[in-house]
Design an enzyme around this catalytic site. Structure first.
Site, short mmCIF file in Angstrom:
data_model
loop_
_atom_site.label_atom_id
_atom_site.label_comp_id
_atom_site.label_asym_id
_atom_site.label_seq_id
_atom_site.Cartn_x
_atom_site.Cartn_y
_atom_site.Cartn_z
N ASP A 6 0.81 -1.25 0.28
CA ASP A 6 -0.30 -0.16 -0.01
C ASP A 6 0.58 1.26 0.17
O ASP A 6 1.80 1.38 1.03
CB ASP A 6 -0.46 0.14 1.25
N TYR A 37 -6.27 16.26 -10.10
CA TYR A 37 -5.66 14.62 -10.12
C TYR A 37 -4.81 15.79 -11.50
O TYR A 37 -3.69 15.02 -11.41
CB TYR A 37 -6.38 14.58 -11.24
N LYS A 92 -0.06 14.62 -11.32
CA LYS A 92 0.50 14.57 -12.12
C LYS A 92 1.26 15.22 -12.23
O LYS A 92 2.34 15.43 -12.99
CB LYS A 92 -0.61 14.09 -13.23
#
Length: 303
Positions: free
Chosen positions: A66, A156, A160
């Site tokens: 994880d 998001y 990135k």
């Protein structure tokens, strides 16, 4: 011939699963693959694929990892062949779709934790040994959303964009150690990623104003058209990973598709950003109705 040890994060589905199977089934027998998953209860499709492809015994092993848990990352490292990993693939990721004001703080934190901090934790665990041995390859699953801002993907894209800075900084540092890092810049891919998006289509929009909700509806239509026209099969994207993995002198960036390079190029060549913002807005929100001709601004086809 000594096999290369590969560790891949995020192998329950999509790119990670397909890449793990492709390397484990490689006819040359060159790879020992550790396919890691946050939840080992989801490893069924991986082993079904291994049986279907005839992966040799010992070529594939699953590990619990994880990326949001430093202890889990360390435990996975300690279980790999004496801690030696020749090829590290940081693929685990999470998306978040919708108006920024509709996102819960927990959802925002989760995306940043998995995509950014999770990648950092993984690199911190495995890079030191690569540097000591003066050898190693790192592949990071990037996105066109890390090269240009996309509406309704603000968090998001932020995650990135952060990976771009992280990897570019390391790329400048690592050559004296014989370690190379590459970003695989992906466009739309036919995986379960879209289905798992937090705040995905049908998510909470109640806190957004009517105009924003209308724009989101346009964006959804745009995405549906884009996926029909341009979504890639994971196997095609895996080919790009393999090209980066086997390159004698790996580049920093590899693109799974050239479709979005014009808009990415416009963004890089437009320091003020106004031309890019206008072009992207038109490309996404000037969506024609069904059956009408599409007139992309300046000949550009936006993501």
């Amino acid at each position: 011939m000594e096999r290369k040890v590969v560790l891949i994060t995020g192998c329950s589905s999509g790119i990670g699963l397909h890449l793990a199977l492709r390397l484990a089934a490689d006819p040359s027998g060159s790879f020992k693959v550790y396919a890691t998953l946050r939840d080992l209860g989801s490893q069924g499709p991986l082993w079904e694929g291994a049986r279907a492809r005839g992966c040799p015994p010992g070529s594939l092993e699953t590990l619990q990892l994880d990326v949001t848990d430093s202890g889990s990352v360390a435990a996975a490292r300690d279980r790999v062949a004496e801690g030696r990993v020749d090829i590290l693939v940081c693929n685990a990721g999470r998306g978040l779709l919708g108006p920024l004001e509709a996102h819960a703080a927990e959802a925002v934190g989760s995306v940043l934790d998995v995509n950014v901090a999770g990648t950092v934790r993984t690199l911190q665990a495995f890079l030191p040994d690569m540097k000591r041995r003066r050898a190693g390859r790192v592949l990071v699953t990037g996105s066109v959303g890390g090269l240009m801002g996309l509406p309704f993907n603000a968090v998001y894209c932020a995650s990135k964009f952060a990976l771009e800075g992280l990897c570019e900084s390391l790329a400048v540092l690592l050559p004296p150690f014989g370690v190379h890092i590459s970003l695989i810049e992906c466009g739309p891919v036919r995986t379960a990623f879209q289905e798992k998006l937090e705040g995905g289509p049908g998510g909470v929009l109640g806190s957004a104003d009517p105009q924003t909700r209308a724009l989101f509806s346009r964006y959804q239509r745009h995405c549906q058209r884009l996926f029909r026209e341009a979504a890639q099969d994971p196997e095609d994207v895996v080919q790009v990973f393999l090209r980066a993995l086997r390159a004698p002198r790996p580049a920093l960036r590899y693109f799974s598709t050239e479709r979005f390079l014009p808009l990415a190029g416009l963004r890089l060549s437009d320091p003020g950003g106004s031309r890019y913002v206008d072009a992207m807005h038109r490309a996404v929100f000037s969506e024609p109705e069904e059956g009408e001709a599409r007139d992309a601004p300046g000949g550009l086809q936006g993501p």
